[in-house]
Enzyme design. Structure first.
Site, PDB file in Angstrom:
ATOM      1  N   ARG A   1     -22.519  -7.680  13.666  1.00  0.00           N
ATOM      2  CA  ARG A   1     -23.692  -8.354  13.067  1.00  0.00           C
ATOM      3  C   ARG A   1     -23.588  -9.870  13.141  1.00  0.00           C
ATOM      4  O   ARG A   1     -24.584 -10.564  13.226  1.00  0.00           O
ATOM      5  CB  ARG A   1     -23.799  -7.917  11.603  1.00  0.00           C
ATOM      6  CG  ARG A   1     -24.836  -6.824  11.389  1.00  0.00           C
ATOM      7  CD  ARG A   1     -25.111  -6.670   9.928  1.00  0.00           C
ATOM      8  NE  ARG A   1     -23.859  -6.429   9.208  1.00  0.00           N
ATOM      9  CZ  ARG A   1     -23.665  -5.421   8.369  1.00  0.00           C
ATOM     10  NH1 ARG A   1     -24.621  -4.570   8.128  1.00  0.00           N
ATOM     11  NH2 ARG A   1     -22.531  -5.258   7.732  1.00  0.00           N
TER      12      ARG A   1
ATOM     13  N   LYS B   1     -11.557   8.245  14.805  1.00  0.00           N
ATOM     14  CA  LYS B   1     -11.515   9.132  13.655  1.00  0.00           C
ATOM     15  C   LYS B   1     -12.013   8.367  12.420  1.00  0.00           C
ATOM     16  O   LYS B   1     -11.937   7.135  12.424  1.00  0.00           O
ATOM     17  CB  LYS B   1     -10.104   9.661  13.446  1.00  0.00           C
ATOM     18  CG  LYS B   1      -9.109   8.578  13.030  1.00  0.00           C
ATOM     19  CD  LYS B   1      -8.116   9.059  12.059  1.00  0.00           C
ATOM     20  CE  LYS B   1      -7.378   7.874  11.471  1.00  0.00           C
ATOM     21  NZ  LYS B   1      -6.699   8.019  10.285  1.00  0.00           N
TER      22      LYS B   1
ATOM     23  N   HIS C   1      -5.182   8.415  18.091  1.00  0.00           N
ATOM     24  CA  HIS C   1      -4.213   7.560  18.784  1.00  0.00           C
ATOM     25  C   HIS C   1      -2.792   8.123  18.732  1.00  0.00           C
ATOM     26  O   HIS C   1      -1.949   7.755  19.545  1.00  0.00           O
ATOM     27  CB  HIS C   1      -4.270   6.119  18.274  1.00  0.00           C
ATOM     28  CG  HIS C   1      -3.661   5.913  16.929  1.00  0.00           C
ATOM     29  ND1 HIS C   1      -4.382   5.985  15.772  1.00  0.00           N
ATOM     30  CD2 HIS C   1      -2.390   5.652  16.575  1.00  0.00           C
ATOM     31  CE1 HIS C   1      -3.566   5.754  14.751  1.00  0.00           C
ATOM     32  NE2 HIS C   1      -2.370   5.558  15.209  1.00  0.00           N
TER      33      HIS C   1
ATOM     34  N   LYS D   1       0.586   8.236  21.850  1.00  0.00           N
ATOM     35  CA  LYS D   1       1.924   7.650  21.725  1.00  0.00           C
ATOM     36  C   LYS D   1       2.856   8.298  22.743  1.00  0.00           C
ATOM     37  O   LYS D   1       2.849   9.513  22.921  1.00  0.00           O
ATOM     38  CB  LYS D   1       2.468   7.883  20.305  1.00  0.00           C
ATOM     39  CG  LYS D   1       1.784   7.022  19.241  1.00  0.00           C
ATOM     40  CD  LYS D   1       2.338   7.337  17.880  1.00  0.00           C
ATOM     41  CE  LYS D   1       1.618   6.567  16.791  1.00  0.00           C
ATOM     42  NZ  LYS D   1       1.951   5.148  16.755  1.00  0.00           N
TER      43      LYS D   1
ATOM     44  N   GLU E   1       4.662   5.837   5.270  1.00  0.00           N
ATOM     45  CA  GLU E   1       4.422   4.401   5.396  1.00  0.00           C
ATOM     46  C   GLU E   1       5.032   3.711   4.187  1.00  0.00           C
ATOM     47  O   GLU E   1       4.923   4.224   3.066  1.00  0.00           O
ATOM     48  CB  GLU E   1       2.925   4.107   5.436  1.00  0.00           C
ATOM     49  CG  GLU E   1       2.264   4.531   6.720  1.00  0.00           C
ATOM     50  CD  GLU E   1       0.783   4.210   6.694  1.00  0.00           C
ATOM     51  OE1 GLU E   1       0.442   3.048   6.908  1.00  0.00           O
ATOM     52  OE2 GLU E   1       0.005   5.129   6.435  1.00  0.00           O
TER      53      GLU E   1
ATOM     54  N   ASP F   1      -6.957  11.409   6.074  1.00  0.00           N
ATOM     55  CA  ASP F   1      -6.631  10.264   6.920  1.00  0.00           C
ATOM     56  C   ASP F   1      -5.522  10.585   7.921  1.00  0.00           C
ATOM     57  O   ASP F   1      -5.504  10.046   9.025  1.00  0.00           O
ATOM     58  CB  ASP F   1      -6.194   9.084   6.042  1.00  0.00           C
ATOM     59  CG  ASP F   1      -6.179   7.773   6.802  1.00  0.00           C
ATOM     60  OD1 ASP F   1      -7.146   7.512   7.534  1.00  0.00           O
ATOM     61  OD2 ASP F   1      -5.201   7.019   6.667  1.00  0.00           O
TER      62      ASP F   1
ATOM     63  N   HIS G   1      -4.165  13.471  12.798  1.00  0.00           N
ATOM     64  CA  HIS G   1      -2.940  13.124  13.524  1.00  0.00           C
ATOM     65  C   HIS G   1      -1.866  14.219  13.442  1.00  0.00           C
ATOM     66  O   HIS G   1      -1.334  14.661  14.449  1.00  0.00           O
ATOM     67  CB  HIS G   1      -2.315  11.843  12.965  1.00  0.00           C
ATOM     68  CG  HIS G   1      -3.205  10.645  13.031  1.00  0.00           C
ATOM     69  ND1 HIS G   1      -4.034  10.402  14.075  1.00  0.00           N
ATOM     70  CD2 HIS G   1      -3.371   9.613  12.157  1.00  0.00           C
ATOM     71  CE1 HIS G   1      -4.683   9.256  13.858  1.00  0.00           C
ATOM     72  NE2 HIS G   1      -4.291   8.770  12.701  1.00  0.00           N
TER      73      HIS G   1
ATOM     74  N   LYS H   1       1.854   7.037   1.399  1.00  0.00           N
ATOM     75  CA  LYS H   1       1.975   5.583   1.379  1.00  0.00           C
ATOM     76  C   LYS H   1       2.990   5.185   0.320  1.00  0.00           C
ATOM     77  O   LYS H   1       3.265   5.952  -0.592  1.00  0.00           O
ATOM     78  CB  LYS H   1       0.617   4.966   1.075  1.00  0.00           C
ATOM     79  CG  LYS H   1      -0.361   5.158   2.222  1.00  0.00           C
ATOM     80  CD  LYS H   1      -1.551   4.251   2.122  1.00  0.00           C
ATOM     81  CE  LYS H   1      -2.427   4.360   3.349  1.00  0.00           C
ATOM     82  NZ  LYS H   1      -1.813   3.759   4.558  1.00  0.00           N
TER      83      LYS H   1
END
Lengths: 312, 498
Positions: free
Chosen positions: B64, B167, B197, B201, B235, B254, B259, B349
């Protein structure tokens, strides 16, 4: 009296080298020993040691190897020392190191070098011989080393007589050796450009290919390019002739035939101008450094069918 | 469709330049976003550096924000310099590459954007066009339909038109199907590339090489020898400013739905007949369809949700949020190879460290001759496929401790990528962008795979959306809630917290 060296002593020096590297890295993230092949480099006495080390250093990043640098000299004697090439990959805490052995050999000792190399080549991994200078084209000085390696890489661009150099390479190929020539590797960019022009266009109608080169004699790359065109277009008449004075090497390629006219010219060292289908396109070709060319060849450790045909 | 280069081109040299991108324009919707800056442009620059892109390769960015081509180029220049990994930056190369970067400002809901875009593509006159949807997921359907309405969706005689969709592909099974119908109203399935993705890998691709390129592992790759499999994607960071997005997604949606189930499919699928896109994707899809669907009463036993302390204080996050920042699940595969073998998958996480790996634990030796040093039965063999960081493979086995007596100790036989192949592997986005431009869909997910993986998690989603969790239930820097350990303990197993 011919000097000798004990391979066990060299291997012990290598072990000590790794112990030293490990100790030095205790405070950091340690050292990763990297080795995917043995690369035997036959360097000539006049080769710049620092430059060769730098080239090997860059090569090791993508093709980690035990590098055995065989430095040929006129005066008699045989000597060896070990070295390491280390680098810290971007954003990592662990150094990667590859090991190397530098052997200096006089012409009298060269026959014994093959015996010395045999135990120094890493077992069960590929071994490659890179003959960096023109000596390979003037006799079978490296013949004893050939049974030790799977592939041999030479550069006919270093030879005074390109035709004679290519004849030597063809002879090696006929003997069943896997042999690569950096003069051929240099053509990859141009060959890819040529291929891209015929992804969506038929090459069947091409009847004539006119190749012009600069300089007094056709460069090895020009000779290879011409041979490649002959193999790719068996129905076309391919000519290789001397063009204008000036830039050495390939100057222009003109493909013509029914409904097809493609012209590629090289106005300067780094530009290719393509006239095709009414469009003009300019491409920048990088002058590829030795390590880039070597990197491409080290990625191919098996047969190279296209180059095989060019040599046949 | 792009003709395979090697098929009829007399100048082809598959060994040296097989995977060549044809002349094409890449349109990035959401070009001012993080994905473009951090991943897409650095990957494209790197492909140019490797001489994998044609000189005429063009990029048209859209967002935008009003800006000129020059300003956009400058922003991308800075991004590439900042986010280029493991690679030198070459200013001359950039200047050459940037000549064909353009920008069109416009609102995704405004038809004018698409007429402007069409005019730009006509002007560029590239035969092939790739649309990359890097926008908020809610725009996927509308953007695709607007591309179709502007007459830019269908491949022509001149070349192909393809679309890459990031995704999440839907937020549940129903929405995934609905989105698919909208996408298919413009693009046929063979032109739709759903990107995951993880599949790009190198280390995930190496699972295929490891399993099917070697003769020694595949005979052991079944219920007779494998005790269980653990897949962990941890993570160490939190939501890092993505609280608003993450609150709607959660770890299950997620990470696990896409994945990690794709990784599981790669680990567990049957050998394909050939290394070809549809053969590979057929096997992955078959495996995902074989995942046993939990009964509602099993969800409590086979799944665990967690939320770290402090998540509710993150910017954009509801103070009573029920979002899972940790999810673990036990899946079973109903086929002859894997019947009864649990696949434990977890993602979270604020865990102790960033790591993604697959641990395959083998059965213990049938008759125990030895005990370990602590007097317990020796630990079974473990094969660890490390996806990131320190990409590699380790095999744990027992070895005699030097000295008198027969004392056994576990040792690790390690393969590290760097030790054999040097420092650099192409990034997942380099691989996947290259693949889509040459028309190789092997590493992209197909609609049936997306639906099968949504089906696998649907019972968990259904249960979790109706439950009120006593969140937060784990501290940052730990391996998640205690229930996660209990889930494995019920089967006599334990997470490998290496």
């Amino acid at each position: 009296m011919v000097a000798t060296l004990e391979p066990e002593k060299i291997l012990k020096d290598l072990r000590n080298l790794w112990s030293e590297l490990g100790r030095g890295a205790e405070v950091t993230g340690g050292v990763l020993r990297a080795c995917g092949m043995t690369l035997v480099v036959a360097a000539e006495s006049g080769d710049d040691t620092e430059e060769l080390r730098r080239t090997l250093g860059v090569l090791m990043h993508d093709h980690p190897a035990r590098a055995i640098v065989l430095r040929l000299q006129e005066k008699p004697g045989l000597d060896a020392n070990v070295f390491s090439q280390c680098w810290m990959p971007f954003g990592k805490h662990q150094q990667i190191c590859a090991e190397g052995i530098e052997i200096t050999a006089g012409s009298m000792e060269l026959a014994h070098v093959a015996q010395l190399l045999l135990p120094l080549i890493v077992s069960d991994l590929p071994a490659v011989l890179w003959c960096r200078g023109p000596r390979v084209f003037s006799g079978d000085v490296f013949a004893p080393l050939l049974p030790l390696v799977q592939k041999m890489i030479v550069d006919s661009g270093t030879a005074a007589d390109p035709q004679a150099a290519i004849a030597v390479i063809r002879d090696l190929h006929r003997q069943g050796r896997l042999v690569a020539d950096l003069a051929w590797t240099k053509l990859t960019g141009l060959r890819e450009l040529m291929a891209s022009l015929f992804d969506e266009r038929s090459a069947v109608g091409i009847k004539s290919v006119k190749i012009l080169y600069g300089g007094d004699v056709a460069s090895p790359s020009s000779i290879y390019f011409s041979a490649w065109m002959e193999r790719a277009l068996p129905g076309a008449q391919v000519t290789l002739n001397r063009g204008d004075e000036g830039l050495r090497g390939l100057r222009s390629i003109v493909l013509s035939g029914e409904g097809c006219e493609v012209t590629i010219t090289r106005p300067d060292k780094t530009t290719l101008e393509v006239h095709c289908g009414g469009r003009i396109r300019r491409s920048t070709t990088m002058l590829l450094a030795e390590e880039v060319l070597m990197g491409e060849e080290l990625s191919i450790l098996g047969a190279d069918p296209v180059f095989d045909k060019v040599l046949a | 469709m792009l003709k395979p280069v090697a098929s009829n081109n007399p100048f082809a040299d598959p060994l040296r330049f097989d995977r060549r991108v044809p002349e094409c324009a890449l349109v990035i919707f959401g070009a001012n976003g993080d994905l473009t800056k951090r991943k897409l442009l650095p990957a494209l620059y790197r492909l140019a550096y490797e001489r994998r892109l044609p000189d005429s390769f063009a990029i048209v960015g859209n967002s935008r924000t009003e800006m000129t081509d020059e300003v956009f180029r400058e922003k991308m220049h800075e991004s590439v310099k900042q986010f280029l990994e493991d690679s030198p930056f070459d200013e001359d190369l950039w200047n050459n590459f940037a000549r064909n970067i353009f920008y069109i400002a416009g609102d995704l809901n405004d038809p004018k954007l698409y007429s402007d875009l069409k005019a730009k593509l006509d002007e560029l006159n590239r035969p092939n066009v790739l649309y990359y949807l890097s926008t908020q997921p809610s725009y996927y359907g509308p953007v695709v339909e607007a591309i179709g309405a502007a007459g830019m969706g269908r491949s022509t005689e001149k070349g192909w038109h393809r679309v890459v969709i990031e995704k999440p592909f839907g937020h549940d099974l129903e929405s995934a199907r609905a989105l698919n119908a909208r996408v298919h109203s413009v693009f046929p399935e063979e032109a739709v590339y759903r990107i995951d993705h993880y599949l790009g890998k190198e280390t995930v691709q190496n699972i295929i090489a490891f399993r099917f390129g070697n003769g020694i592992f595949e005979p052991l790759w079944n219920r007779r020898y494998v005790n269980h499999v653990q897949i962990t994607a941890a993570e160490s960071i939190g939501v890092e400013g993505r609280g608003a997005y993450y609150q709607e997604a959660g770890a299950l949606r997620d990470m696990i739905q896409n994945h990690l189930l794709q990784v599981m499919a790669t680990v567990a699928m049957e050998p394909p007949a050939a290394f070809e896109p549809d053969a590979m994707r057929d096997e992955r899809a078959k495996l995902l369809r074989s995942v046993k669907i939990m009964k509602p009463e099993e969800v409590h036993l086979y799944s665990v949700a967690g939320q770290y302390r402090g998540f509710r204080e993150e910017k954009g996050v509801d103070s009573q949020s029920q979002t899972n920042t940790f999810a673990a699940a036990t899946f079973f595969v109903d086929n002859w190879r894997w019947a009864g073998v649990p696949f434990y998958i977890r993602s979270g996480k604020k865990m102790p460290k960033r790591t993604t790996d697959i641990a395959i634990q083998f059965n213990s030796a049938p008759h125990t001759l030895f005990t370990s040093e602590d007097g317990r039965p020796p630990r079974p063999n473990l094969l660890i496929l490390r996806i990131q960081p320190e990409e590699g493979i380790s095999l744990r086995f027992l070895s005699k401790y030097p000295g008198a007596g027969m004392r056994l100790r576990p040792v690790s036989m390690d393969f590290n990528y760097g030790s054999s192949f040097g420092e650099r592997s192409p990034s997942a986005y380099e691989t996947l962008l290259m693949d889509v431009m040459i028309g190789d869909a092997t590493l992209y997910t197909r609609q049936d795979m997306v639906e099968a993986s949504w089906k696998a998690v649907t019972p968990i989603l259904d249960d979790w959306t109706t439950r009120s969790f006593d969140f937060p239930n784990y501290d940052p820097g730990t391996w998640g809630p205690a229930e996660s350990d209990a889930m494995l303990a019920r089967n006599g197993h334990k997470w490998r917290n290496g």
